[in-house]
Write an enzyme that holds these catalytic residues in place. Structure first.
Site, PDB file in Angstrom:
ATOM      1  N   ASP A 101       0.846  -1.190   0.000  1.00 28.48           N
ATOM      2  CA  ASP A 101       0.000   0.000   0.000  1.00 28.48           C
ATOM      3  C   ASP A 101       0.891   1.253   0.000  1.00 28.48           C
ATOM      4  O   ASP A 101       2.055   1.198   0.425  1.00 28.48           O
ATOM      5  CB  ASP A 101      -0.874   0.033   1.257  1.00 28.48           C
ATOM      6  CG  ASP A 101      -1.813  -1.154   1.327  1.00 28.48           C
ATOM      7  OD1 ASP A 101      -2.110  -1.733   0.266  1.00 28.48           O
ATOM      8  OD2 ASP A 101      -2.241  -1.496   2.450  1.00 28.48           O
TER       9      ASP A 101
HETATM   10  N1  URA Z   1      -1.025  -5.944   4.077  1.00 24.48           N
HETATM   11  C1  URA Z   1      -1.571  -4.730   4.040  1.00 24.48           C
HETATM   12  O1  URA Z   1      -2.628  -4.504   4.619  1.00 24.48           O
HETATM   13  N2  URA Z   1      -0.934  -3.761   3.352  1.00 24.48           N
HETATM   14  C2  URA Z   1       0.239  -3.947   2.720  1.00 24.48           C
HETATM   15  O2  URA Z   1       0.787  -3.011   2.123  1.00 24.48           O
HETATM   16  C3  URA Z   1       0.812  -5.228   2.769  1.00 24.48           C
HETATM   17  C4  URA Z   1       0.166  -6.210   3.439  1.00 24.48           C
END
Ligand code: URA
Length: 247
Positions: A101
């Site tokens: 993310d």
């Molecule tokens: N899980 C998440 O919620 N976000 C990420 O970026 C990676 C794993």
């Protein structure tokens, strides 16, 4: 692979230029001229252009320590793409193996080897990913320095995430502090870590991927390096059944 892709990967031509030279009858595959840019070819084929047999560039494998507020995308969006951080040739040939993310930091693998990246994040191979997770609420159980045992059990047994029917695979949590854990998971579902903690009524306020398989995030934030041959081959994609023994 498609003939136009093969030509791009073994010359300095871009996709449009490759289509033009192929359409003009300037490329031969195993002794016959092929004008269909979409024709399927194999690396073992003899593909001749401008009098020479083409050889694709070797695959590249990179790791990047992703900073916060960057995008795991080939193009800029609400935030700059992580590709701005890579000073490499032919960046458009690379893709991200396992996105993070925008607000997540840490280890991102980048390659042009589609088969390798497919396997690294294929749940069949249970490749373990370790996340350092900072939480809104304390996870401490009865005793200081220990995670609430029920929470450990729930994560180990698997959680049903909203909108999904299959529970998550066993996950392991290690205590770092009252509001920080190391979480090991072997899948890569959409927003998985945040959704797992939301499911148990907590909230992720900071997320950093520390490890994928045996590859550690060992470069400073915003920097990258090539993987060694051992690291690339070290995944040893072999499915196994008893995940619990590995966690
Ligand atoms: N899980 C998440 O919620 N976000 C990420 O970026 C990676 C794993």
């Amino acid at each position: 692979m498609r003939l136009d892709k093969f030509v791009c990967k073994s010359t300095r031509l871009n996709r449009e230029e490759a289509v033009v030279v192929i359409g003009a009858g300037k490329v031969a595959v195993n002794g016959s001229v092929v004008v269909d840019a979409g024709a399927q070819v194999h690396e073992s084929n003899c593909i001749v252009f401008q009098g020479g047999c083409l050889k694709p560039r070797p695959f590249r494998y990179l790791l990047l320590n992703k900073p916060k507020n960057t995008l795991c995308s080939n193009v800029d969006g609400d935030h700059p793409s992580i590709f701005n951080l890579l000073d490499v040739e032919y960046p458009h040939e690379l893709h991200i193996a396992g996105r993070l993310d925008a607000d997540t930091t840490g280890l991102v693998l980048i390659t042009d080897d589609g088969r390798w990246s497919f396997n690294v994040f294929n749940p069949k191979y249970h490749c373990q990913k370790v996340y350092r997770v900072r939480l809104r609420d304390s996870i401490e159980g009865e005793h200081k320095g220990e995670i609430d045992k029920q929470l450990v059990t729930r994560f180990k047994q698997g959680l049903e995430l909203p909108g999904e029917t299959k529970p998550t695979l066993p996950a392991k949590m290690a205590y770092v502090s009252e509001r920080e854990v190391l979480l090991t998971i072997s899948e890569g579902r959409y927003h998985q870590v945040k959704r797992m903690f939301a499911t148990v009524g907590n909230r992720v306020v900071g997320l950093h991927r520390e490890r994928v398989g045996s590859i550690e995030c060992d470069v400073p934030c915003g920097e990258w390096r090539y993987l060694s041959d051992e690291e690339v081959e070290g995944f040893g994609f072999s499915p196994f059944s008893e995940l619990d023994n590995r966690l």
